[in-house]
Design an enzyme around this catalytic site. Structure first.
Site, PDB file in Angstrom:
ATOM      1  N   LYS A  12       0.833  -1.200   0.000  1.00 47.96           N
ATOM      2  CA  LYS A  12       0.000   0.000   0.000  1.00 47.96           C
ATOM      3  C   LYS A  12       0.872   1.256   0.000  1.00 47.96           C
ATOM      4  CE  LYS A  12      -3.761   2.110   2.668  1.00 47.96           C
ATOM      5  NZ  LYS A  12      -3.199   3.471   2.565  1.00 47.96           N
ATOM      6  N   LYS A  17       7.522   1.091   1.186  1.00 52.23           N
ATOM      7  CA  LYS A  17       8.133   0.280   0.118  1.00 52.23           C
ATOM      8  C   LYS A  17       9.454   0.870  -0.358  1.00 52.23           C
ATOM      9  CE  LYS A  17       4.973   0.653  -2.928  1.00 52.23           C
ATOM     10  NZ  LYS A  17       4.329   1.684  -2.107  1.00 52.23           N
ATOM     11  N   LYS A  43       5.054   8.839  -8.401  1.00 54.69           N
ATOM     12  CA  LYS A  43       5.639   9.929  -7.611  1.00 54.69           C
ATOM     13  C   LYS A  43       7.141  10.046  -7.867  1.00 54.69           C
ATOM     14  CE  LYS A  43       4.543   8.746  -3.409  1.00 54.69           C
ATOM     15  NZ  LYS A  43       4.094   7.360  -3.657  1.00 54.69           N
ATOM     16  N   ASP A 127      -1.872  -0.154  -4.066  1.00 55.83           N
ATOM     17  CA  ASP A 127      -3.168   0.181  -3.457  1.00 55.83           C
ATOM     18  C   ASP A 127      -4.310  -0.415  -4.273  1.00 55.83           C
ATOM     19  OD1 ASP A 127      -2.761   2.668  -1.326  1.00 55.83           O
ATOM     20  OD2 ASP A 127      -1.195   2.517  -2.834  1.00 55.83           O
TER      21      ASP A 127
END
Length: 264
Positions: A12, A17, A43, A127
């Site tokens: 998630k 991560k 991102k 996610d």
């Protein structure tokens, strides 16, 4: 010569991560392994603590057009870890998962980075397990996966969902990593969750302010606090990644059972 390991780390968003992947990469490189980190998060922040800054993304460079060389997309980080950031499409347009495939195909044209390393580590958001983010597996880029979670319900829910996707694709799960958020009974919850997946928890990473301190400095814990206890945990996890694991196709559990576990 041992075959190149192609491993994806799923979890998630916000579960840690990128931090975990970067520290594993740094520890593996410190141990003499050649590592490539492929940041697959739109991102584009997977490799900041390895390089010390945000690097250009492949998708941005491809979309601008013009000639692109290996040095434009592959950057050397701590202990020689090679780093690329795939980037993502314009918000609301296109599929980030498809972008991963386009970027990797392009990378192979301009670089041999994927072929002369010991470990290729993909940092992949999880996610929503959409067809796009399964693309690296479908295209044969990834042979096994690790999942990062905590003992809270939503990260466990995302982890279980990822397992549904892995099972559907026939991709083995090499292990579950608990990145602690100090939830009550967290270690036991994640250990039980891993067992019910027919797998195991390979590491419990305690919450430690040194991690955030190093991230603010733009370095991994391996580089910034090499003698710390948390650095030792990342090193043991790196050994597991490079060792002989016995990955298994995960057996996802029902949502009802997941809620029971998270209340333990």
């Amino acid at each position: 010569m041992s075959p190149i390991k192609h491993v994806a780390i799923y979890g998630k968003g916000g579960i840690g991560k990128s931090c975990t992947a970067s520290n594993i990469a740094a520890a593996c490189a410190e141990d003499g392994h050649r590592v490539l980190v492929v940041g697959c998060d739109p991102k584009s922040d997977s490799t900041i603590t390895l390089v010390g800054r945000r690097i250009p993304t492949m998708m941005d460079l491809i979309q601008r057009g013009g000639e692109i060389a290996e040095s434009d997309v592959v950057f050397k980080g701590y202990k020689g870890v090679r780093c690329i950031e795939v980037g993502g499409p314009e918000p609301g347009v296109g599929c980030a998962g498809r972008g991963i495939i386009v970027a990797i195909q392009f990378l192979r044209k301009v670089s041999t980075a994927m072929d002369d390393v010991d470990l290729v580590l993909y940092d992949v958001p999880g996610d929503i397990v959409c067809g796009g983010f399964s693309a690296p597996i479908r295209k044969g880029l990834v042979s096994q996966a690790y999942i990062i979670t905590s003992g809270e319900y939503m990260p466990l829910y995302a982890a279980n969902n990822i397992c549904r996707g892995l099972r559907r694709l026939g991709t083995p799960l090499a292990g579950v990593i608990c990145n602690s958020r100090e939830a009550q009974g967290e270690r036991e919850i994640v250990e039980s969750f891993a067992r019910e997946l027919d797998n195991r928890m390979v590491a419990f990473i305690p919450k430690d302010p040194l991690v955030q301190e190093c991230e603010r400095r733009g370095v991994t814990v391996i580089e910034g606090k090499p003698d710390s206890e948390i650095a030792g945990i990342y090193r043991k996890l790196a050994e597991a990644f490079m060792g002989e694991m016995v990955p298994r196709i995960p057996q996802p559990i029902s949502d009802e059972r997941l809620r029971e576990l998270s209340r333990a």
